[in-house]
Write an enzyme that holds these catalytic residues in place. Structure first.
Site, short mmCIF file in Angstrom:
data_model
loop_
_atom_site.label_atom_id
_atom_site.label_comp_id
_atom_site.label_asym_id
_atom_site.label_seq_id
_atom_site.Cartn_x
_atom_site.Cartn_y
_atom_site.Cartn_z
N ASP A 131 0.85 -1.18 0.00
CA ASP A 131 0.00 0.00 0.00
C ASP A 131 0.89 1.24 0.00
O ASP A 131 2.01 1.21 0.51
CB ASP A 131 -0.89 0.03 1.25
CG ASP A 131 -1.86 -1.14 1.30
OD1 ASP A 131 -2.28 -1.61 0.23
OD2 ASP A 131 -2.18 -1.58 2.42
N LYS A 132 0.37 2.33 -0.56
CA LYS A 132 1.20 3.55 -0.60
C LYS A 132 1.56 4.02 0.81
O LYS A 132 2.61 4.64 1.02
CB LYS A 132 0.47 4.67 -1.35
CG LYS A 132 -0.76 5.22 -0.65
CD LYS A 132 -1.41 6.32 -1.47
CE LYS A 132 -2.64 6.87 -0.75
NZ LYS A 132 -3.32 7.92 -1.54
#
Length: 251
Positions: A93-94
């Site tokens: 995930d970012k």
């Protein structure tokens, strides 16, 4: 007078509207001590923004088959494919930092993906969570994931969920927060975040599940072992937050 957040940010930073939107989408923009999460939100024209700079990914290891990166918080995994001319083996995930794998050899990449599917890959993460975890524990709660245009959302689902196992090892406790190591035997979407929130020890900065805000989400992909490769991404200084001095520690 009010204006959309991304337009105000663009004027303040002297950048394009698209660049301003990208910074907000990456979770790097703060105003009045809180993260700006909606680029089109109306805000006072007098608002002053603080922009958290995204660091560059660092190469941990590279050979003719694989590239192991230490991905910074806020960077989108898919964007790194073009930077390194290689395809993702896994993704983060970012909001998550740490070990990210790419491959320059498609045959090898597919073999790696099969290792992930067979649960033959060792993966550990470090996280700062709310509350005190005093003893090692294992969370075995099934997870269901719903995906749509706005992204993915996972939840505990005892009846229709997929098996998910997370081993939680407390490392340090300070000010009613715990630095933990999480070893995942499965790799369900947002597994660690969902499991820790389920036991009332949500990850600090996890706005989606734990509903708390911070300068970043304190989740870091620490170790990945696949085939004969063993990769480890050391923590950056942001993990010194909340009184945890991790610079010289090696878990």
């Amino acid at each position: 007078m009010q204006e959309k957040a991304y337009k105000l940010l663009a004027m303040q930073e002297k950048i394009s509207n698209n660049a301003a939107k990208d910074l907000i989408d990456k979770g790097c923009v703060f105003a009045m001590g809180k993260k700006v999460v909606i680029a089109r939100a109306l805000m006072s024209s007098k608002t002053r923004f603080v922009v958290q700079k995204i660091k560059k990914a660092k190469i941990l290891f590279e050979d003719d088959k694989i590239i192991a990166l230490n991905k910074p918080y806020g960077e989108i995994s898919e964007n790194l494919e073009g930077v390194y001319n290689a395809k993702l083996i896994n993704r983060l995930d970012k909001e998550t930092s740490g070990v990210l794998l790419l491959s320059k050899d498609e045959e090898f990449r597919l073999k790696c993906i099969q290792e992930y599917k067979k649960q033959n890959v060792y993966k550990s993460y470090l996280a700062i969570v709310d509350g005190v975890i005093a003893e090692e524990l294992e969370i075995c709660e099934k997870i269901t994931t719903i995906k749509n245009k706005s992204g993915a959302f996972s939840k505990i689902d005892k009846f229709f969920g997929l098996e998910a196992h997370t081993q939680v090892i407390p490392l340090m406790v300070n000010a009613k927060k715990t630095l933990i190591k999480a070893v995942i035997k499965t790799g369900r979407t947002h597994q660690i975040r969902v499991h820790l929130n389920h036991i009332k020890h949500g990850i600090i900065g996890d706005e989606k599940y734990a509903k708390n805000s911070s300068s970043r989400m304190y989740l870091h992909s620490y170790e990945t072992h696949i085939f004969d490769y063993q990769f480890k991404a050391l923590l950056d200084e942001s993990f010194n937050a909340y009184g945890f001095e991790i610079k010289n520690l090696n878990f």
